[in-house]
Design a protein around this motif. Sequence first.
Motif, PDB file in Angstrom:
ATOM      1  N   LYS B 350      -1.727 -25.651  -6.700  1.00 41.39           N
ATOM      2  CA  LYS B 350      -1.229 -27.114  -7.447  1.00 41.39           C
ATOM      3  C   LYS B 350      -0.043 -27.562  -6.820  1.00 41.39           C
ATOM      4  N   ASN B 351       0.073 -28.778  -6.889  1.00 39.51           N
ATOM      5  CA  ASN B 351       1.401 -29.610  -6.384  1.00 39.51           C
ATOM      6  C   ASN B 351       1.326 -29.188  -5.014  1.00 39.51           C
ATOM      7  N   GLY B 352       0.277 -29.073  -3.987  1.00 44.88           N
ATOM      8  CA  GLY B 352       0.660 -28.922  -2.653  1.00 44.88           C
ATOM      9  C   GLY B 352       0.498 -27.427  -2.339  1.00 44.88           C
ATOM     10  N   GLY B 353       0.316 -26.583  -3.186  1.00 45.87           N
ATOM     11  CA  GLY B 353       0.375 -25.427  -2.617  1.00 45.87           C
ATOM     12  C   GLY B 353      -0.867 -24.783  -2.080  1.00 45.87           C
ATOM     13  N   ILE B 354      -1.020 -23.873  -1.201  1.00 50.11           N
ATOM     14  CA  ILE B 354      -2.001 -23.473  -0.464  1.00 50.11           C
ATOM     15  C   ILE B 354      -2.355 -21.828  -0.907  1.00 50.11           C
ATOM     16  N   CYS B 355      -3.679 -21.586  -1.385  1.00 47.10           N
ATOM     17  CA  CYS B 355      -4.243 -20.118  -1.655  1.00 47.10           C
ATOM     18  C   CYS B 355      -4.906 -20.003  -0.773  1.00 47.10           C
ATOM     19  N   THR B 356      -5.220 -18.833   0.081  1.00 43.04           N
ATOM     20  CA  THR B 356      -6.322 -18.407   0.854  1.00 43.04           C
ATOM     21  C   THR B 356      -6.495 -17.180   0.458  1.00 43.04           C
ATOM     22  N   TYR B 357      -7.847 -16.946   0.230  1.00 44.85           N
ATOM     23  CA  TYR B 357      -8.337 -15.531   0.040  1.00 44.85           C
ATOM     24  C   TYR B 357      -8.950 -14.701   1.297  1.00 44.85           C
ATOM     25  N   ARG B 358      -8.567 -13.978   1.958  1.00 48.86           N
ATOM     26  CA  ARG B 358      -8.966 -13.519   3.179  1.00 48.86           C
ATOM     27  C   ARG B 358      -9.170 -12.206   3.241  1.00 48.86           C
ATOM     28  N   ALA B 359     -10.288 -11.818   3.588  1.00 51.28           N
ATOM     29  CA  ALA B 359     -10.724 -10.252   2.973  1.00 51.28           C
ATOM     30  C   ALA B 359     -11.809  -9.760   3.972  1.00 51.28           C
ATOM     31  N   LEU B 360     -11.845  -8.474   3.692  1.00 52.93           N
ATOM     32  CA  LEU B 360     -12.828  -7.633   4.511  1.00 52.93           C
ATOM     33  C   LEU B 360     -13.597  -6.474   3.701  1.00 52.93           C
ATOM     34  N   VAL B 361     -14.712  -6.624   3.769  1.00 49.39           N
ATOM     35  CA  VAL B 361     -15.659  -5.244   3.356  1.00 49.39           C
ATOM     36  C   VAL B 361     -16.155  -4.766   4.423  1.00 49.39           C
ATOM     37  N   LYS B 362     -16.117  -3.519   4.765  1.00 45.64           N
ATOM     38  CA  LYS B 362     -16.688  -2.870   5.906  1.00 45.64           C
ATOM     39  C   LYS B 362     -17.455  -1.524   5.403  1.00 45.64           C
ATOM     40  N   VAL B 363     -18.823  -1.702   5.637  1.00 43.09           N
ATOM     41  CA  VAL B 363     -19.684  -0.434   5.233  1.00 43.09           C
ATOM     42  C   VAL B 363     -20.076   0.301   6.501  1.00 43.09           C
ATOM     43  N   THR B 364     -19.586   1.441   6.721  1.00 45.61           N
ATOM     44  CA  THR B 364     -20.020   2.097   8.034  1.00 45.61           C
ATOM     45  C   THR B 364     -21.289   2.742   7.915  1.00 45.61           C
ATOM     46  N   PRO B 365     -21.785   3.331   9.052  1.00 43.60           N
ATOM     47  CA  PRO B 365     -23.357   3.868   9.018  1.00 43.60           C
ATOM     48  C   PRO B 365     -23.391   5.165   8.214  1.00 43.60           C
ATOM     49  N   ASN B 366     -22.114   5.750   7.941  1.00 43.98           N
ATOM     50  CA  ASN B 366     -22.085   7.022   7.196  1.00 43.98           C
ATOM     51  C   ASN B 366     -22.066   6.761   5.650  1.00 43.98           C
ATOM     52  N   ALA B 367     -21.776   5.614   5.428  1.00 39.20           N
ATOM     53  CA  ALA B 367     -21.689   5.222   3.884  1.00 39.20           C
ATOM     54  C   ALA B 367     -22.889   4.850   3.223  1.00 39.20           C
ATOM     55  N   THR B 368     -24.040   5.601   3.140  1.00 39.38           N
ATOM     56  CA  THR B 368     -25.305   5.308   2.686  1.00 39.38           C
ATOM     57  C   THR B 368     -25.137   5.431   1.170  1.00 39.38           C
ATOM     58  N   GLY B 369     -25.903   4.499   0.378  1.00 41.27           N
ATOM     59  CA  GLY B 369     -25.901   4.601  -1.191  1.00 41.27           C
ATOM     60  C   GLY B 369     -24.615   3.900  -1.571  1.00 41.27           C
ATOM     61  N   SER B 370     -23.785   3.165  -0.987  1.00 38.29           N
ATOM     62  CA  SER B 370     -22.671   2.645  -1.344  1.00 38.29           C
ATOM     63  C   SER B 370     -23.044   1.318  -1.980  1.00 38.29           C
ATOM     64  N   LYS B 371     -21.882   0.795  -2.949  1.00 39.03           N
ATOM     65  CA  LYS B 371     -22.462  -0.502  -3.684  1.00 39.03           C
ATOM     66  C   LYS B 371     -20.693  -1.128  -3.404  1.00 39.03           C
ATOM     67  N   CYS B 372     -21.007  -2.491  -3.379  1.00 40.49           N
ATOM     68  CA  CYS B 372     -19.804  -3.256  -3.031  1.00 40.49           C
ATOM     69  C   CYS B 372     -20.148  -4.607  -3.964  1.00 40.49           C
ATOM     70  N   SER B 373     -19.414  -5.085  -4.767  1.00 42.46           N
ATOM     71  CA  SER B 373     -19.403  -6.215  -5.292  1.00 42.46           C
ATOM     72  C   SER B 373     -17.994  -7.024  -5.394  1.00 42.46           C
ATOM     73  N   VAL B 374     -18.081  -8.384  -4.781  1.00 42.75           N
ATOM     74  CA  VAL B 374     -16.836  -9.075  -4.467  1.00 42.75           C
ATOM     75  C   VAL B 374     -17.024 -10.464  -5.085  1.00 42.75           C
ATOM     76  N   ASN B 375     -16.137 -10.875  -5.982  1.00 37.36           N
ATOM     77  CA  ASN B 375     -16.030 -12.104  -6.563  1.00 37.36           C
ATOM     78  C   ASN B 375     -14.741 -12.850  -6.511  1.00 37.36           C
ATOM     79  N   CYS B 376     -14.863 -13.876  -6.061  1.00 36.21           N
ATOM     80  CA  CYS B 376     -13.498 -14.739  -5.905  1.00 36.21           C
ATOM     81  C   CYS B 376     -13.705 -16.167  -6.214  1.00 36.21           C
ATOM     82  N   ASP B 377     -12.545 -16.667  -7.006  1.00 38.52           N
ATOM     83  CA  ASP B 377     -12.875 -17.911  -7.650  1.00 38.52           C
ATOM     84  C   ASP B 377     -11.320 -18.630  -7.512  1.00 38.52           C
TER      85      ASP B 377
END
Lengths: 338, 466
Positions: B350-377
């Motif tokens: 608000k009022n000229g403010g800046i919000c930035t969501y900057r993120a990383l999800v990395k799933v490597t080859p060994n991480a089989t069966g992994s689950k990841c859910s990201v929600n940003c509003d």
Amino acid sequence: MKINYSPVLTSQNYGTNYYQVIDSTFDNKNVSFNPKIYGENVTIENNTFAVSSAICDQAKAQAKISKAIVIEQNNTPVKIDIFQNKETCVAGNLFITLNEYTNRDIIINIESETATFANLNLVFNIKKSANANVTILSNANNAQIFLNIEAKIEENAKFKSVTISAAANEYVLKHTTSLLENSTSETKCLYLGKNKDKIDLNIISEIHGKFANSTINVVGSLNNFAEKSFKGTIDFKQGAAKSYGDEKELCLMFSPSCKSKALPILLCAEEDVEGSHSTATGKIDESSLFYIMSRGISKRDAIKMVSMAKFANIIQSINDEETKNKVLNLIDRNLDNV
Amino acid sequence: MPKTQIKDLNTNIYNFKNKDEYAYKIKNGLTKDIVCEISQKKNEPKWMLDIRLKALETYEKLSLPTWGPDLSELKMDEIATYVKPKTNMKDNWDDVPENIKDTFEKLGIPKSEREYLAGVGAQYDSEVVYHSMKKDLLEQGVIYTSMEEAIEKYPEIVKEYFSKCVPLTEHKFIALHYAVWSGGSFVYVPKNVKLEMPLQSYFRLNSPESGQFEHTLIIVEDNSSLHFIEGCSAPKYNKVNLHAGCVELFVKENAYLRYSTVENWSKNMLNLNTKKAICEKNAQIDWVSGSFGSKISMLYPMSILKGENSKTEYTGISFAGAGQNLDTGFKVVHLAKNTSSVVNAKSLSKNGGICTYRALVKVTPNATGSKCSVNCDGLMLDDKSRSDTLPVNDIQTNDVEFSHEAKVGKISEKSIFYLMTRGLSEDDAKATIVRGFANPVSKELPLEYAVEMNRLINLELEGAIG
């Protein structure tokens, strides 16, 4: 050399901001550019425009030959074949203007069995209240394809594009749309990655005008050692009030060795807008496959059915029946190897 | 329909200044001599001085990030990296000097200790001035003390873990941190100890033109659990202050750690903090984060899911008002099988403010069966502000369930209309929607001063919307 940069950078360590090619990619190639253009009410003009952007400066410098066409209203589609007989390397600029109140289908084929290289700038100028349905099919098994698409969409105009990468060793796409008031952009991309294919998609939609509507829908599959990087940007500029933007990306991964990167960017400098994005990555849901197979269908056909269902939205957007059948066959052949 | 207007958070309760008194303040700037002097003042072992000097070398080699907010106004020549308060660390609240005690009394720290907490640490400028913990935890072998005391009393443990989670080469400001770090908390929870009540460290920077570089190191051993709360604030000065802290968390097999932060730095603060956790088999790390203050924040907590079945959850909210640029997000790396991550990030600008969501999800080859859910509003409250979302998703195996969703926009007129048909006034409808937007995060914010923060948000909304 790093090319096809995302408009906004995130940490360089992530390797998603750009696409890496060897330095000599655009050097010392014997390129030509003789596209064949079929269609009624189409005027071919001497080009006076300049390309405003490209995949990179080197690609821009290489594409020295330009063609410009102006399209008027007619019920038949405009077809453009980029490769001619025995051409192996093409590089050039094609400026396409759709005059006001014109409604046309445009089909561009980048197909060749002998092709090894294509570097194309396709610049669309969609005049007020015009409606362009563009299908661009890339199908050249052993080629490197660098495709820069720019579309300026004027007030009340619509630009619907479907780009399909059915086969290419290396497929790099930069797709930029710029929307003015009450205009619409529908960007759909389908890719089929296999073997060691590398696919880099950079889709940018800049919304400048009020009541504009932009959607990006990217769907594809990766098999073997294929790698895909998707950068999607919806950019609501100040003044884009009451506009809507949505980007969706779905990547089906058929092999544990393939890699998928996604950078779905949403930039918002205007309050009164609706923006959203979603991405999903993974293999086909086992329970869906089980359900179909329990009806007596083989696993391969079940995979095909589910994949086709995921691709359906994009395939149905292809207006030209011949191209649609060609794409269906290419998908079918591709899924045979899964 | 009138514009939605929300007043800035009332941060006056954090904006009182004490006289800039100190036992020692190092001269401004960053040189080898300054680094050696800090080490000497702390009477450190040689291995720590070696880390500091190596970090200084790295800091000089690394360049500023090419992405993110503009940091050009940061001039290290104008920043004092070490300010020793006029007291040593006490374990009895009555022994803390009056003016410092008064500061923390105003912030409600001792009251929280009596009512809700298992232990408290308080840092004033560059040193921890107070640390205490309930006796029964001491008897169970829990260690909660300042980093300086930990180096002196438990050198083997510190040496084993210090800088192993966040390497000093990671980026320019972590190199700066390792060169001049001072203060921070050390927590060691032995095997099979579950802390029912949280530990809390509060960081207060009073001195102008100075930096705070606290180092927090937490080790939660097998089958143990801990809730750690961190709070930060500072009065506002005309020139920039710098916060470049570091948090290293080690969550061992079957252990659980919840790390909660309410950050309310003053609006002249550059907050360039680094936080990372390594999770072993079946372990879980949960992050709860509220970012309300600072002029510029670059803060991306990170979970490394190293062991099979390890889990992480991130719940965060950022509220950027006038003159603020909050660049925050979350990073997770799935390294092992069947790991899972859930991210729920919210931002209000608000009022000229800046919000930035900057993120990383990395799933490597060994991480089989992994689950990841990201929600940003992101919720935009006027047309002068910005809300950007830049998530990177790097998936390197097909045996994964990954989804990401984000939305940005203003308060929906349909929702307002719906609530008004149920008898709410327009003002109440808007306030309800904004409170509901922030609720998934604010309900997770910790205890006493977070309750205060929630109450602040709600009061401001009630008074100002419409």
